[in-house]
Design a protein around this motif. Structure first.
Motif, PDB file in Angstrom:
ATOM      1  N   SER A   1       0.831  -1.196   0.000  1.00  0.00           N
ATOM      2  CA  SER A   1       0.000   0.000   0.000  1.00  0.00           C
ATOM      3  C   SER A   1       0.868   1.248   0.000  1.00  0.00           C
ATOM      4  O   SER A   1       2.066   1.197   0.246  1.00  0.00           O
ATOM      5  CB  SER A   1      -0.883   0.013   1.251  1.00  0.00           C
TER       6      SER A   1
ATOM      7  N   SER B   1      -4.602   1.214  -5.586  1.00  0.00           N
ATOM      8  CA  SER B   1      -4.244   0.358  -6.707  1.00  0.00           C
ATOM      9  C   SER B   1      -3.613   1.253  -7.773  1.00  0.00           C
ATOM     10  O   SER B   1      -3.422   2.453  -7.552  1.00  0.00           O
ATOM     11  CB  SER B   1      -5.482  -0.347  -7.273  1.00  0.00           C
ATOM     12  N   ASP B   2      -3.349   0.654  -8.934  1.00  0.00           N
ATOM     13  CA  ASP B   2      -2.789   1.464 -10.017  1.00  0.00           C
ATOM     14  C   ASP B   2      -3.874   2.218 -10.787  1.00  0.00           C
ATOM     15  O   ASP B   2      -3.579   2.959 -11.710  1.00  0.00           O
ATOM     16  CB  ASP B   2      -1.949   0.604 -10.964  1.00  0.00           C
TER      17      ASP B   2
END
Length: 150
Positions: free
Chosen positions: A29, A118-119
């Protein structure tokens, strides 16, 4: 207060010295990146911090140990697509609590907001909510410059 939105850029050393507002999530994270990799905190410290934030449903800070604060992860894991006014109001409350803590205790002048889990891009409604609270309540917080990662 200058507020800028830009793409995520954590590899750059230009954010050293900025206070980070991120998501209270341990493991793979952004809290882990900023806490362990940038500030040398133990994984256990990060895990306990994230657990406290999420169990108590409150924003929190690692200041003065590290210039990092976080909001609960539920907004980005459970309510990422939500446009429910109650959910967004609760999120705004957490941002306002951070601003109050900055005014009274943290005293950061520069703030980096990175709410990625996230991406994928951060949901727009949360970026808008952060900016709304900063514009309406941020002047009293002592923060002079904010960069929001999209």
């Amino acid at each position: 207060m200058k507020i800028t939105r830009t793409q995520q850029d954590v590899g750059s050393g230009k954010w050293i010295g900025w206070h980070i507002l991120t998501v209270g999530e341990a493991g793979f994270s952004m809290l882990d990146v900023y806490g362990r990799h940038w500030h040398g905190l133990d994984l256990q410290v990060i895990e306990q911090f994230a657990e406290r934030i999420n169990q108590n449903n409150e924003s929190g800070s690692l200041h003065p140990r590290a210039p990092i604060s976080a909001v609960p992860k539920c907004f980005f894991r459970d309510y990422a697509d939500s446009r429910n006014p109650q959910v967004l109001g609760e999120f705004r409350r957490h941002i306002a609590e951070f601003l109050d803590a900055n005014r009274t205790t943290i005293h950061a002048k520069q703030l980096l907001v990175d709410l990625h889990v996230s991406d994928q891009p951060v949901p727009t409604q949360y970026l808008d909510a952060v900016e709304e609270v900063l514009r309406s309540q941020g002047q009293e917080s002592g923060i002079e410059e904010v960069v929001i990662f999209t």
